[in-house]
Design an enzyme around this catalytic site. Structure first.
Site, PDB file in Angstrom:
ATOM      1  N   HIS A  81      -2.702   0.635  -3.960  1.00  0.00           N
ATOM      2  CA  HIS A  81      -2.778   2.034  -4.382  1.00  0.00           C
ATOM      3  C   HIS A  81      -2.894   2.124  -5.904  1.00  0.00           C
ATOM      4  CE1 HIS A  81       1.566   2.340  -5.492  1.00  0.00           C
ATOM      5  NE2 HIS A  81       1.814   1.650  -4.397  1.00  0.00           N
ATOM      6  N   ASP A  83      -2.051   5.098  -7.672  1.00  0.00           N
ATOM      7  CA  ASP A  83      -1.087   6.045  -8.250  1.00  0.00           C
ATOM      8  C   ASP A  83       0.256   5.359  -8.501  1.00  0.00           C
ATOM      9  OD1 ASP A  83      -0.736   5.822  -5.444  1.00  0.00           O
ATOM     10  OD2 ASP A  83       0.304   7.731  -5.336  1.00  0.00           O
ATOM     11  N   ASP A 113       4.295  -2.091  -9.023  1.00  0.00           N
ATOM     12  CA  ASP A 113       4.038  -1.149  -7.919  1.00  0.00           C
ATOM     13  C   ASP A 113       2.909  -0.199  -8.283  1.00  0.00           C
ATOM     14  OD1 ASP A 113       4.182   0.362  -5.640  1.00  0.00           O
ATOM     15  OD2 ASP A 113       6.062   1.325  -6.136  1.00  0.00           O
ATOM     16  N   GLU A 147      -0.574   7.172  -2.513  1.00  0.00           N
ATOM     17  CA  GLU A 147       0.376   6.424  -1.688  1.00  0.00           C
ATOM     18  C   GLU A 147       1.797   6.863  -1.969  1.00  0.00           C
ATOM     19  OE1 GLU A 147       3.045   3.179  -0.309  1.00  0.00           O
ATOM     20  OE2 GLU A 147       2.865   3.974  -2.330  1.00  0.00           O
TER      21      GLU A 147
END
Ligand SMILES: [Zn+2]
Length: 434
Positions: A81, A83, A113, A147
């Site tokens: 992802h 975002d 992340d 996400e």
């Protein structure tokens, strides 16, 4: 082996992507487009033909396919992802959107992340273009929006509206797996995710008789709601071992040389010490009350009271979860799913799992690979609707004392350059052989 340039690029791409602020505040407040364009340009330079796809303006997803050498083989999805969750600069040691590389560490929101994995995927594919490498299976590469909120503009949208782009994909790999877990006693464990708990965010509504606060009232909505919330919070969920957790416990028991008696899991968890953290959140369903709302004046009994509960259920555990909620809420409190996502279970006897394991063991011979089940969820849930089995595989070799779990949505999120280099080598090896 990935070349020197791939090792340079993975650091630069991680840093560049962090500098593109893709904060997802929820409620549609996010713009992934610049990061999506950045990723698409890097793929185009490698000879791929990425598509930019949006359900909502600015909420951009990228999908590209790299043709494999064996047209009869199933395709493999590799996704990350774009975002990130919000970061408050005043809490950080370096600016969270600086992407600064300091003392061999890349700093910033998304460093683990998961702009690190996005950068690893881009670096590997580009090194293949330089060397003329083609994987055996078709590789579908997806960078998703949204996400960190509902996935409605991201993987959910792709699965609903563009299933054809994932034609032939049977398996996918993405975040949270194959990182170094140091147990504090010299062991290095690499957990590969082969399952996710499901999400059951619940709204509880208690109704009663509204009235004056000084009068007798045996149908007080606040009292009813409070009683239900207390029962839920205090509930002791029974142990339920899924295939992934069962295998994890058995392998960890062997590694620690302790009795792997699965009839007494709590005793076994005690013997595993810090490594119990890899399994303890996934041996049962859970439900934590998180929000309460009722009333507007101290001498007025409201007719309604509302609470929210963050529930999570194991693969195969949803029916039991629902039945337990019926029981715990009782006749005076209604519950409904405010948000619901499936639980996932991936097989451990698949060639893909074996190849992930072999790739980690090749570059981290001191490591012990074990499967684990994620306590929360990822985009793999949405892609599972297309029949795609999801594994968590974002390889990172981390030094002792580096608190990986605390990096997720945490302050001073960062990733060592060495960890990114390891990730590129392992991902390259896995994707070549997958
Ligand atoms: Zn993530």
């Amino acid at each position: 082996m990935a070349d020197e340039r791939a090792l340079d690029e993975v650091v630069r791409f991680t840093s560049d992507l962090i500098r593109i602020d893709t904060t997802n505040r929820g409620g549609g407040d996010c713009r992934e487009r610049p990061a999506a364009e950045y990723a698409a340009e890097r793929l185009t330079e490698a000879g791929l033909e990425p598509l930019l796809l949006e359900r909502t303006k600015g909420r951009t997803n990228v999908v590209a396919r790299l043709a494999g050498t064996d047209p009869s083989a199933d395709a493999l999805l590799v996704h990350g992802h774009l975002d990130v969750v919000p970061a408050q600069a005043e809490d950080w040691s370096v600016h969270p959107f600086s992407g600064e590389v300091r003392d061999g560490v890349v700093w910033g929101r998304g460093a683990v992340d998961m702009k690190n994995m996005d950068a690893m995927i881009l670096s590997v594919v580009r090194s293949w273009a330089r060397e003329g490498v083609r994987p055996r299976r078709d590789l579908v590469i997806a960078f998703t929006a949204d996400e960190e909120a509902s996935a409605e503009d991201g993987s959910g949208f792709l699965a609903d509206k563009h299933p054809g782009l994932f034609e032939g994909c049977t398996e996918g790999v993405s975040e949270s797996g194959a990182f170094t877990f140091h147990d504090g006693a010299g062991r290095q464990i690499y957990p590969i995710a082969a399952g996710e708990r499901g999400t059951g965010w619940l709204k509880l509504t208690a109704r009663g008789r509204a009235g004056h606060g000084s009068k007798v009232n045996r149908s007080n909505a606040v009292t009813r709601l409070a009683a239900a919330v207390t029962r839920i919070g205090a509930h002791e969920w029974p142990l339920r071992l899924t295939p992934t957790v069962r295998a994890a416990l058995t392998e960890l028991a062997a590694l620690y040389g302790v009795d792997g008696d699965l009839d007494d899991v709590d005793a076994l968890l005690d013997k595993l010490g810090p490594a119990a953290a890899l399994v303890e959140s996934t041996v049962r369903n859970s439900a934590n009350p998180t929000m309460l709302s009722a009333g507007y004046k101290v001498n007025v009994i409201p007719g309604e009271a509302v609470a929210f509960v963050d529930g999570r259920y194991l693969p195969g555990g949803e029916d039991e979860f629902r039945a337990t909620m019926d029981e715990l809420t009782g006749p005076d409190v209604q519950w409904e799913f405010h948000h619901r996502e499936v639980a996932l279970q991936a097989p451990l006897d698949s060639p893909t799992y074996a190849r992930m394991r072999a790739a980690v063991e090749e570059f981290a011979p001191e490591g012990h690979v074990v499967p684990y089940c994620m306590s929360g969820g990822t985009d793999a849930k949405q892609f599972s609707r297309l029949g795609i089995t999801g594994y968590g595989f974002t390889p990172l070799r981390l030094p002792e004392g580096f608190d990986y779990q605390a990096m997720f949505h945490g302050v001073d999120e960062r990733v060592p350059v060495e960890a990114l280099h390891f990730g590129v080598h392992v991902l390259d090896r896995f994707l070549r052989t997958a």
